[in-house]
Write a protein that holds these residues in place. Structure first.
Motif, PDB file in Angstrom:
ATOM      1  N   ALA A 199       0.804  -1.223   0.000  1.00  8.42           N
ATOM      2  CA  ALA A 199       0.000   0.000   0.000  1.00  8.42           C
ATOM      3  C   ALA A 199       0.831   1.265   0.000  1.00  8.42           C
ATOM      4  N   ARG A 267      -7.883   0.802  -0.239  1.00  5.65           N
ATOM      5  CA  ARG A 267      -7.315   1.632   0.821  1.00  5.65           C
ATOM      6  C   ARG A 267      -8.302   2.667   1.332  1.00  5.65           C
ATOM      7  N   PHE A 309      -4.665  -1.766   3.945  1.00 15.25           N
ATOM      8  CA  PHE A 309      -3.337  -1.346   3.498  1.00 15.25           C
ATOM      9  C   PHE A 309      -2.429  -2.578   3.462  1.00 15.25           C
ATOM     10  N   SER A 324      -3.031  -6.517   6.476  1.00 16.03           N
ATOM     11  CA  SER A 324      -3.126  -5.068   6.307  1.00 16.03           C
ATOM     12  C   SER A 324      -2.594  -4.403   7.569  1.00 16.03           C
ATOM     13  N   ASP A 326      -2.560  -0.491   8.821  1.00 12.45           N
ATOM     14  CA  ASP A 326      -2.921   0.884   8.484  1.00 12.45           C
ATOM     15  C   ASP A 326      -1.917   1.853   9.103  1.00 12.45           C
ATOM     16  N   THR A 343      -3.537  -2.838  -9.166  1.00 15.70           N
ATOM     17  CA  THR A 343      -3.024  -1.661  -8.479  1.00 15.70           C
ATOM     18  C   THR A 343      -2.412  -0.623  -9.410  1.00 15.70           C
TER      19      THR A 343
END
Length: 490
Positions: A199, A267, A309, A324, A326, A343
């Motif tokens: 991310a 996201r 993320f 993930s 964050d 992505t």
């Protein structure tokens, strides 16, 4: 075949093209600088990439009577497009054909396709790029399986300045061949350089080790790749049109194979932007397709993870766990059997690392082009026309065009690429008046959106952001909708 190729380059101090920087001509005589300029003019313009924009550049060079050589890394023209041949563009044929290319083809009795139809990638290659590449004005100037490894100036690294503009470009291929050129038009695209899953723009931890579980944008879920997804749990990462295309295809597969599960990770805190404006959308078809995706999420057929993320991937037997993390450090996990990394893409300027480029710090386009294509302010339908001036680098004679010229901006259209190369070729021909008369005619709504004409939208699917907009069909229908089998004529 055009000149300027064949064998290792002669060292600069021995080359007939090289002129010592301190050498000057006596007054009234045609000195070395003029002689070198004349020799440079006899070298070809090298075009890198035989996709739509690269072949359009070839068509314009042919019309202008300039010698050129097209280098394509793949085994066929449109090699990258062939990899998403199952996907349908959302730009109809009338926006997909370059004007100079059309003139060449029409003169040889080409049967033009229906201007209003939306071609698949395969149709684009078979009905347009292949006959264009076979045209007598282009065929002898095309090399396949010619991968460019690097571009420089003969005898000059990036540091050396004096006399630089009088040295030919040196293009080195992966097989060691070196080619001299007067100018370079880089239309190599970005398909081979997708963004990482991580991310933060960096590869996620364990991403390389989990590569066997990961597919990049636009797998043929309902066709050639069906067995990889049927009956499995797939995680789609990304919030663009490529992600939406794959999600809708997976949802249809899940109706046919109930054990198929679909999870979507983004996201953002919500998917409002991905859904579009629904009934209030200025483009009704785009709104309907966003509503369709929204309905699939609301019904539970697609599980949506917001604020996700991607940070770490851990492969374990037949599945991979995606973690993930964050910005606050909070972690979540999801396990899947397949991952689709939708992505986006980024340009790779490695081959031009010995050239002097002026790249925008954010987008990776030229600094002059960046404000015209900034996705925070523009969709691809609102990008103004631009050409040689905006695409120029401090390295005179080198131009990156097409989707590569846009850096990370997802606002590119084939039509904008065609206007780019028309302008660039005019500049290389010395016709600066034509080069600066840039113009681009698009519908007010812009063909970059995921909208389609209503009649076609009922049969064909959602757009993606690759190369100016693609869409896959057939697609799932939400309750109460009716539609055909996807993308057929008639």
């Amino acid at each position: 075949m055009s000149g300027g190729c064949c064998g290792p380059a002669v060292p600069a101090e021995q080359s007939a093209l090289a002129v010592p920087a301190t050498q000057s001509a006596p007054a009234g005589q045609a000195g070395p600088a003029r002689a070198v300029d004349a020799r440079l003019e006899r070298l070809p313009v090298v075009v890198i990439g035989a996709g739509p924009v690269g072949l359009a550049a070839a068509a314009h060079l042919a019309e202008r009577g300039l010698d050129f050589l097209v280098l394509e890394a793949g085994a066929q023209v449109g090699a990258s497009i062939a990899q998403w041949g199952h996907v349908r563009t959302f730009s109809p044929w009338k926006y997909d054909i370059d004007a100079a290319a059309r003139r060449l083809l029409d003169a040889h009795g080409w049967s033009a396709p229906d201007p209003e139809w939306l071609p698949t990638g395969a149709e684009l290659v078979e009905q347009y790029l292949t006959p264009l590449a076979a045209h007598p004005a282009i065929a002898g100037h095309l090399r396949l399986n010619a991968e460019v490894e690097g571009i420089s100036r003969a005898g000059y690294d990036r540091l050396r300045t004096a006399g630089r503009e009088r040295a030919p470009f040196l293009i080195r291929l992966a097989d060691g061949t070196e080619i001299a050129a007067r100018a370079v038009i880089d239309a190599s695209g970005t398909w081979a350089t997708p963004n990482a899953l991580g991310a933060s723009g960096l590869p996620a931890h364990g991403e390389a080790e989990a590569a066997s579980f990961i597919d990049h944008a636009l797998p043929d879920v309902l066709g050639a790749d069906r067995e990889r997804y049927a009956g499995r749990h797939t995680l789609v990462v990304g919030a663009g049109h490529s992600a939406a295309t794959t999600l809708l295809a997976l949802a249809l597969l899940a109706e046919e194979v109930p054990a198929t599960r679909v999870t979507w990770a983004i996201r953002a805190g919500d998917a409002t932007r991905a859904y579009g404006g629904g009934a209030a959308d200025a483009l009704p078809a785009r709104g309907a397709l966003g509503t369709r995706l929204h309905a699939l999420v609301e019904s539970g057929r697609i599980t949506l993870l917001t604020g996700f993320f991607t940070h770490t991937l851990t492969a374990d037997g037949e599945s991979v766990t995606v973690i993930s993390r964050d910005p606050s450090g909070e972690e979540r996990k999801v396990a899947a059997e397949r991952i689709v990394a939708a992505t986006g893409y980024r340009p790779d300027h490695t081959i031009a690392s010995e050239l002097r480029l002026d790249l925008d710090a954010i987008l990776g386009s030229t600094r002059a082009l960046a404000p015209l294509i900034d996705p925070n302010h523009h969709s691809c339908g609102t990008v103004p026309a631009h050409g040689a001036d905006e695409l120029a680098h401090p390295e005179a004679g080198y131009y990156a065009v097409g989707v590569k010229s846009y850096g990370r901006a997802p606002t590119f259209l084939m039509a904008t690429g065609y206007e780019q190369v028309r302008s660039v070729v005019a500049a290389l021909a010395g016709d600066w008046e034509a080069a600066r008369q840039v113009r681009l005619e698009l519908p007010e709504t812009g063909v970059c959106s995921s909208g389609l004409a209503e009649a076609q939208e009922s049969r064909v699917g959602l757009a993606t952001g690759v190369g100016g907009g693609l869409l896959a069909g057939p697609l799932p229908l939400v309750d109460g909708e009716t539609g055909g089998s996807g993308g057929c004529c008639g």
